[in-house]
Design a protein around this motif. Structure first.
Motif, mmCIF file in Angstrom:
data_model
loop_
_atom_site.group_PDB
_atom_site.id
_atom_site.type_symbol
_atom_site.label_atom_id
_atom_site.label_comp_id
_atom_site.label_asym_id
_atom_site.label_seq_id
_atom_site.Cartn_x
_atom_site.Cartn_y
_atom_site.Cartn_z
ATOM 1 N N LEU A 28 0.824 -1.206 0.000
ATOM 2 C CA LEU A 28 0.000 0.000 0.000
ATOM 3 C C LEU A 28 0.861 1.260 0.000
ATOM 4 O O LEU A 28 0.363 2.364 -0.255
ATOM 5 C CB LEU A 28 -0.929 0.007 1.221
ATOM 6 N N GLY A 29 2.144 1.100 0.289
ATOM 7 C CA GLY A 29 3.057 2.242 0.295
ATOM 8 C C GLY A 29 3.348 2.788 -1.086
ATOM 9 O O GLY A 29 3.909 3.876 -1.225
ATOM 10 N N HIS A 30 2.979 2.031 -2.110
ATOM 11 C CA HIS A 30 3.072 2.547 -3.487
ATOM 12 C C HIS A 30 1.851 3.425 -3.714
ATOM 13 O O HIS A 30 0.727 2.928 -3.813
ATOM 14 C CB HIS A 30 3.101 1.376 -4.468
ATOM 15 N N ASN A 31 2.042 4.739 -3.782
ATOM 16 C CA ASN A 31 0.896 5.642 -3.834
ATOM 17 C C ASN A 31 1.181 6.871 -4.696
ATOM 18 O O ASN A 31 1.193 8.005 -4.213
ATOM 19 C CB ASN A 31 0.513 6.075 -2.416
ATOM 20 N N THR A 61 -10.215 16.547 -11.486
ATOM 21 C CA THR A 61 -10.288 15.786 -10.236
ATOM 22 C C THR A 61 -9.700 14.383 -10.386
ATOM 23 O O THR A 61 -9.847 13.548 -9.506
ATOM 24 C CB THR A 61 -11.754 15.669 -9.775
ATOM 25 N N TYR A 62 -9.025 14.151 -11.509
ATOM 26 C CA TYR A 62 -8.439 12.834 -11.774
ATOM 27 C C TYR A 62 -7.425 12.459 -10.700
ATOM 28 O O TYR A 62 -6.604 13.278 -10.284
ATOM 29 C CB TYR A 62 -7.759 12.865 -13.143
ATOM 30 N N SER A 63 -7.507 11.222 -10.226
ATOM 31 C CA SER A 63 -6.486 10.682 -9.330
ATOM 32 C C SER A 63 -5.916 9.433 -9.964
ATOM 33 O O SER A 63 -6.560 8.796 -10.803
ATOM 34 C CB SER A 63 -7.074 10.352 -7.951
ATOM 35 N N HIS A 64 -4.718 9.078 -9.570
ATOM 36 C CA HIS A 64 -4.044 7.951 -10.196
ATOM 37 C C HIS A 64 -4.869 6.683 -9.995
ATOM 38 O O HIS A 64 -5.229 6.328 -8.869
ATOM 39 C CB HIS A 64 -2.645 7.768 -9.612
ATOM 40 N N PRO A 65 -5.190 5.963 -11.079
ATOM 41 C CA PRO A 65 -6.041 4.773 -10.942
ATOM 42 C C PRO A 65 -5.361 3.618 -10.221
ATOM 43 O O PRO A 65 -6.045 2.764 -9.640
ATOM 44 C CB PRO A 65 -6.369 4.396 -12.391
ATOM 45 N N GLU A 66 -4.035 3.551 -10.232
ATOM 46 C CA GLU A 66 -3.325 2.448 -9.574
ATOM 47 C C GLU A 66 -3.063 2.878 -8.136
ATOM 48 O O GLU A 66 -1.952 3.211 -7.750
ATOM 49 C CB GLU A 66 -2.019 2.157 -10.330
ATOM 50 N N ARG A 67 -4.110 2.835 -7.335
ATOM 51 C CA ARG A 67 -4.086 3.387 -5.984
ATOM 52 C C ARG A 67 -4.212 2.281 -4.932
ATOM 53 O O ARG A 67 -4.686 1.178 -5.244
ATOM 54 C CB ARG A 67 -5.204 4.405 -5.820
ATOM 55 N N PRO A 68 -3.839 2.552 -3.688
ATOM 56 C CA PRO A 68 -3.877 1.518 -2.649
ATOM 57 C C PRO A 68 -5.245 0.874 -2.448
ATOM 58 O O PRO A 68 -5.331 -0.310 -2.088
ATOM 59 C CB PRO A 68 -3.443 2.281 -1.392
ATOM 60 N N GLU A 69 -6.319 1.614 -2.691
ATOM 61 C CA GLU A 69 -7.664 1.071 -2.493
ATOM 62 C C GLU A 69 -7.952 -0.147 -3.360
ATOM 63 O O GLU A 69 -8.866 -0.929 -3.067
ATOM 64 C CB GLU A 69 -8.711 2.156 -2.767
ATOM 65 N N ARG A 70 -7.179 -0.321 -4.426
ATOM 66 C CA ARG A 70 -7.363 -1.510 -5.259
ATOM 67 C C ARG A 70 -7.160 -2.786 -4.425
ATOM 68 O O ARG A 70 -7.898 -3.763 -4.579
ATOM 69 C CB ARG A 70 -6.378 -1.514 -6.432
ATOM 70 N N LEU A 71 -6.165 -2.770 -3.556
ATOM 71 C CA LEU A 71 -5.906 -3.944 -2.723
ATOM 72 C C LEU A 71 -6.799 -3.984 -1.499
ATOM 73 O O LEU A 71 -7.297 -5.053 -1.121
ATOM 74 C CB LEU A 71 -4.441 -3.980 -2.284
ATOM 75 N N GLY A 131 7.325 4.836 -1.011
ATOM 76 C CA GLY A 131 7.268 3.419 -0.661
ATOM 77 C C GLY A 131 7.168 2.483 -1.846
ATOM 78 O O GLY A 131 6.995 1.268 -1.667
ATOM 79 N N SER A 132 7.322 3.014 -3.060
ATOM 80 C CA SER A 132 7.052 2.204 -4.253
ATOM 81 C C SER A 132 8.073 1.102 -4.501
ATOM 82 O O SER A 132 7.718 0.003 -4.937
ATOM 83 C CB SER A 132 6.972 3.109 -5.488
ATOM 84 N N VAL A 133 9.338 1.384 -4.275
ATOM 85 C CA VAL A 133 10.362 0.385 -4.588
ATOM 86 C C VAL A 133 10.222 -0.833 -3.674
ATOM 87 O O VAL A 133 10.313 -1.984 -4.129
ATOM 88 C CB VAL A 133 11.771 1.001 -4.488
ATOM 89 N N GLU A 134 9.971 -0.606 -2.395
ATOM 90 C CA GLU A 134 9.735 -1.723 -1.480
ATOM 91 C C GLU A 134 8.504 -2.521 -1.920
ATOM 92 O O GLU A 134 8.523 -3.753 -1.936
ATOM 93 C CB GLU A 134 9.548 -1.227 -0.054
ATOM 94 N N ALA A 135 7.434 -1.807 -2.289
ATOM 95 C CA ALA A 135 6.221 -2.484 -2.744
ATOM 96 C C ALA A 135 6.491 -3.317 -3.989
ATOM 97 O O ALA A 135 6.007 -4.445 -4.119
ATOM 98 C CB ALA A 135 5.126 -1.447 -3.020
ATOM 99 N N ALA A 136 7.266 -2.774 -4.921
ATOM 100 C CA ALA A 136 7.555 -3.479 -6.168
ATOM 101 C C ALA A 136 8.360 -4.753 -5.920
ATOM 102 O O ALA A 136 8.140 -5.783 -6.574
ATOM 103 C CB ALA A 136 8.295 -2.555 -7.135
ATOM 104 N N CYS A 137 9.291 -4.711 -4.998
ATOM 105 C CA CYS A 137 10.072 -5.916 -4.675
ATOM 106 C C CYS A 137 9.193 -6.980 -4.032
ATOM 107 O O CYS A 137 9.354 -8.179 -4.289
ATOM 108 C CB CYS A 137 11.226 -5.554 -3.749
ATOM 109 N N LEU A 138 8.246 -6.554 -3.190
ATOM 110 C CA LEU A 138 7.317 -7.507 -2.585
ATOM 111 C C LEU A 138 6.364 -8.081 -3.623
ATOM 112 O O LEU A 138 6.034 -9.267 -3.593
ATOM 113 C CB LEU A 138 6.531 -6.826 -1.469
#
Length: 357
Positions: A28-31, A61-71, A131-138
């Protein structure tokens, strides 16, 4: 002497199919969010792409679609409506060496250098936050953890709840919200560390997995079937004529589809392409790039969660027939929270042995 009713209950319990669900809150740290003021031309290109794919969207009002709420939407649904047989597992992060099986060293070093940073990596809104790099490795490690568990017999089925997604990540650059190609890292590990000689992938995300195609385009040991919305839909690749090269000629099967397809179209893809290709290839393990963006709530197509359950049931049966049940699904796209929650729950329920009625 044991009561017959108790014996029957024990037998019924024994038939429950365990399914491993891999998840870590650190993903979720990828945000990433917002526009990139340092690249106005990129921002303009992204707005044009959004306007094309999602007419009527409010770009202010666009927000990035690849957001933590997906998970969190998926996890909340699985917690509130638990499925017997599910076991939650924390993934191990992929190592640099594991990532370098499919990505070149310079690229992996570049991504690792971005720890703690916020920036865009391409004009299609691929971006990192601290937090994206840690998230990507996981995320890349989740698939590795899953195939290792399957290889040891801990379970035959696994679903990896992960982000950022991976199938647009190339060997040397990020794209399409993807940093590392999670599915490719998983397939390479299955081949090189676990001894599976033939790995088969079905990418049923509605965006062509151009990164996965590039990585395995000349590899005859990995068969990739990719069903997706036809170009010019993002990323604009995945033509039927793209079939592999060199020793890998014929190892890439693309099925471009029109916008608006539903359950029947994907089931037909399975019946007419995936199943016969699998029987000819005789895989040692089946992997799925499981995007849920074909769901009608994502606006592009008209599939529903029952369709995804039926696809999963057919893939499970195929895995039972060809490779001792070994089947691992990795989350890719899908950007409507309700669609993600409903679809993932339906898929996990089938993986746990509940057949579609």
């Amino acid at each position: 002497m044991e009561d017959a009713h108790v014996a029957g209950f024990r037998e019924m319990k024994a038939m429950t199919t365990p399914v491993l669900v891999y998840y870590d809150t650190r993903m979720l740290g990828h945000n990433p969010h917002g526009w990139d003021p340092s690249h106005p031309a990129w921002t303009d290109a992204v707005k044009a792409m959004i306007a094309l794919q999602y007419p009527g969207s409010n770009l202010e009002t666009y927000s990035h679609p690849e957001r933590p709420e997906r998970l969190t939407a998926i996890v909340d649904r699985l917690m509130l409506d638990p499925i017997e047989g599910v076991r939650w597992v924390l993934p191990m992060a992929a190592t640099t060496a594991q990532l370098e099986r499919v990505h070149n060293k310079a690229y992996v070093a570049h991504i690792e250098s971005l720890k703690g940073d916020s920036c865009w990596l391409s004009k299609d809104t691929t971006a990192v936050s601290p937090g994206s790099v840690e998230a990507a490795c996981l995320a890349a490690g989740a698939g590795i953890s899953a195939v290792e568990a399957v290889a040891t017999g801990e379970a035959r089925r696994a679903f990896c709840l992960l982000r950022p997604p991976g199938h647009h990540a190339h060997s040397d650059h990020a794209s399409g919200f993807c940093l590392y190609n999670n599915l490719a890292v998983t397939a390479a590990h299955a081949r090189e560390s676990l001894g599976y000689q033939r790995v088969m992938i079905w990418d049923w995300d509605m965006h062509h997995g151009n990164g996965t195609q590039e990585i395995f385009y000349s590899d005859p040991s990995v068969l990739v079937v990719d069903s997706h919305c036809a170009a010019p839909f993002y990323p604009g690749s995945g033509l039927q004529t793209e079939t592999g090269t060199g020793a890998g000629a014929g190892s890439q099967i693309n099925i471009p589809l029109p916008l608006g397809i539903g359950n029947a179209a994907l089931l037909k893809v399975f019946d007419e392409v995936v199943e016969p290709a699998a029987r000819a290839f005789q895989p040692d393990i089946l992997l799925v790039s499981s995007g849920f963006d074909c769901h009608y709530l994502d606006m592009t197509c008209t599939m529903d969660e029952t369709g995804f359950a039926m696809l999963t049931q057919r893939m499970s049966d195929l895995a039972d027939e060809l490779c001792d049940g070994r089947l691992v699904l990795l989350l890719e796209g899908g950007y409507n929270a309700q669609a993600l929650a409903d679809s993932a729950h339906a898929v996990v329920k089938v993986l746990a042995g509940n057949r579609v009625k």
